[in-house]
Scaffold this active site. Structure first.
Site, mmCIF file in Angstrom:
data_model
loop_
_atom_site.group_PDB
_atom_site.id
_atom_site.type_symbol
_atom_site.label_atom_id
_atom_site.label_comp_id
_atom_site.label_asym_id
_atom_site.label_seq_id
_atom_site.Cartn_x
_atom_site.Cartn_y
_atom_site.Cartn_z
ATOM 1 N N CYS A 27 53.747 41.246 55.218
ATOM 2 C CA CYS A 27 53.157 40.645 54.018
ATOM 3 C C CYS A 27 54.276 40.569 52.987
ATOM 4 O O CYS A 27 54.807 41.603 52.574
ATOM 5 C CB CYS A 27 51.998 41.519 53.525
ATOM 6 S SG CYS A 27 51.299 40.932 51.975
ATOM 7 N N CYS B 147 45.541 37.325 37.770
ATOM 8 C CA CYS B 147 44.151 37.616 38.133
ATOM 9 C C CYS B 147 43.763 38.951 37.490
ATOM 10 O O CYS B 147 44.568 39.890 37.477
ATOM 11 C CB CYS B 147 44.004 37.697 39.645
ATOM 12 S SG CYS B 147 44.390 36.139 40.447
ATOM 13 N N CYS C 33 53.595 37.917 38.802
ATOM 14 C CA CYS C 33 52.826 36.729 39.169
ATOM 15 C C CYS C 33 52.337 35.999 37.920
ATOM 16 O O CYS C 33 51.867 36.642 36.977
ATOM 17 C CB CYS C 33 51.628 37.126 40.034
ATOM 18 S SG CYS C 33 50.727 35.682 40.638
ATOM 19 N N CYS D 3 48.153 45.249 46.021
ATOM 20 C CA CYS D 3 49.409 44.550 45.774
ATOM 21 C C CYS D 3 49.906 44.805 44.352
ATOM 22 O O CYS D 3 49.156 44.687 43.399
ATOM 23 C CB CYS D 3 49.143 43.058 46.010
ATOM 24 S SG CYS D 3 50.310 41.953 45.286
ATOM 25 N N GLU E 3 57.358 43.946 46.355
ATOM 26 C CA GLU E 3 56.848 44.775 47.444
ATOM 27 C C GLU E 3 56.785 43.958 48.733
ATOM 28 O O GLU E 3 56.496 42.769 48.712
ATOM 29 C CB GLU E 3 55.443 45.261 47.115
ATOM 30 C CG GLU E 3 55.407 46.188 45.919
ATOM 31 C CD GLU E 3 53.992 46.585 45.546
ATOM 32 O OE1 GLU E 3 53.853 47.332 44.575
ATOM 33 O OE2 GLU E 3 53.034 46.141 46.204
ATOM 34 N N CYS F 241 44.166 42.328 39.579
ATOM 35 C CA CYS F 241 45.378 42.528 40.386
ATOM 36 C C CYS F 241 46.504 43.222 39.630
ATOM 37 O O CYS F 241 46.849 42.834 38.512
ATOM 38 C CB CYS F 241 45.851 41.153 40.873
ATOM 39 S SG CYS F 241 47.418 41.228 41.744
HETATM 40 S S1 SF4 Z 1 45.926 38.226 43.213
HETATM 41 FE FE1 SF4 Z 1 47.718 38.956 42.094
HETATM 42 S S2 SF4 Z 1 49.478 38.142 43.221
HETATM 43 FE FE2 SF4 Z 1 47.660 36.991 43.902
HETATM 44 S S3 SF4 Z 1 47.583 35.195 42.544
HETATM 45 FE FE3 SF4 Z 1 46.317 36.752 41.568
HETATM 46 S S4 SF4 Z 1 47.716 37.822 40.141
HETATM 47 FE FE4 SF4 Z 1 48.956 36.657 41.612
#
Ligand code: SF4
Length: 346
Positions: free
Chosen positions: A108, A119, A115, A333, A95, A122
């Site tokens: 952005c 997290c 990823c 995101c 994205e 996320c």
């Molecule tokens: S917030 Fe999402 S994109 Fe950012 S480091 Fe954590 S898992 Fe990765």
């Protein structure tokens, strides 16, 4: 894609000079080709009209200009534009978002597909890491968002930029260079969950970009619950590396703190955060969580956000609440990618 060709959007002037010497163009054509690529942003060699047809055919065999396809564009009522780009065969998607605000246009961009950090709050982290983007793919996102209008760039899309260090820093050179997109170092922000060794390395990088640390918790215990990679580095080590970054670059660190309702938004946690802020030159960005359908976290109440900010401000910490942008589109995101793939596989 013909893999024998090079992505034009990852070339430096020295690479173009070598290429044009090889195909027998005069040395001055190097600057012309670089201008076509980054200033005029052509998408084919054919558009390079000050180069002879014969030499254009030779260049055509060596260069390609775009490898993404835009699968979906969303436009929010506040002007935010979000694009879902697919790469090559279409399986890899990232994205890119353009956020307009008071005469600024911020791109952005993503540094990876998915990823590795995962997290717990996320959408990008849900599927883990699918791959890292290369230099041209990073620069291409800015082009897809309308490079001529872009004034600021933040590496806050999918991925952990410092775990794709080489490609990200090379892309930053192109984004920053006068012959490239000419975006000032202060207007480029790299956002990381905090990899101390890579932060120290970035401190020695000759382009002093803004460093944003995704802190999200005022202590290691809670941070490990939210950010799995927090188990590799205690907050103390990360802040030490950030302090060194400030010493080397003179750039104040931005601490990003995502407020999750009932999880990390209590007044006592704000007081704990004040303690950390006193250890380095920093400012704090409070971000209200945007809900993700598959995840249980909730957006904090406005009143609680204000209380949290008040504690920081009273203690003398420069604190802003980041405006929520694109709330009427898939704002979090990684969310657009997940929604798109759910719809197209149904
Ligand atoms: S917030 Fe999402 S994109 Fe950012 S480091 Fe954590 S898992 Fe990765």
């Amino acid at each position: 894609m013909n893999t024998s060709k090079e992505h034009a959007l990852e070339l430096f002037p020295r690479d173009v000079d070598a290429l044009i010497a090889e195909i027998g163009l005069p040395a001055f054509a190097g600057k012309q080709v670089i201008d076509w690529i980054y200033k005029k942003q052509v998408t084919s060699v054919d558009e390079m009209t000050n180069i002879s047809k014969e030499k254009r055919l030779l260049l055509e065999e060596r260069l390609f200009f775009r490898r993404s396809k835009c699968l979906k564009t969303q436009k929010a009522s506040d002007g935010t534009i979000k694009k879902l780009l697919s790469w090559d065969t279409g399986e890899k998607q990232t994205e890119a978002v353009m956020i307009p605000a008071k005469g600024r246009y911020t791109a952005c961009v993503s540094s990876q597909v998915g990823c590795p950090v995962k997290c717990t709050f996320c959408a990008s982290g849900i599927g883990g890491l699918e791959g890292s983007l290369d230099v041209g793919q990073i620069v291409e996102q800015v082009m897809a968002l309308g490079a001529n209008d872009i004034t600021n760039i933040v590496f806050m899309g999918m991925g952990e930029p410092l775990s794709n260090y080489t490609a990200v820093t090379r892309a930053i050179r192109i984004l920053n260079a006068p012959w490239g997109l000419g975006i000032g170092a202060r207007k480029i922000t790299v956002s990381t969950v905090g990899l101390p060794v890579a932060i120290e390395k970035l401190a020695n990088f000759d382009i002093p970009v803004t460093l944003a640390l995704s802190l999200h918790a005022p202590n290691d215990e809670l941070r490990k619950e939210l950010i799995p990679w927090a188990r590799f580095s205690p907050i103390e080590d990360i802040l030490k590396a950030c302090s060194n970054y400030f010493d080397a670059t003179g750039r104040e660190i931005t601490l990003e703190y995502l407020l999750l309702g009932g999880v990390n938004d209590r007044t006592a946690q704000a007081k704990e955060l004040v303690g950390l802020c006193k250890t380095l030159r920093c400012n704090v960005n409070l971000i209200r969580y945007n809900e993700v359908a598959e995840l249980d976290y909730v957006r904090p109440k406005t009143e609680q956000v204000r209380r949290f900010q008040e504690v920081l401000v009273k203690a003398g910490v420069n604190t802003h609440i980041r405006a929520s942008r694109g709330r009427d589109i898939s704002a979090a995101c990684g969310q657009l990618k997940r929604e798109y793939n759910q719809i197209t596989t149904e």
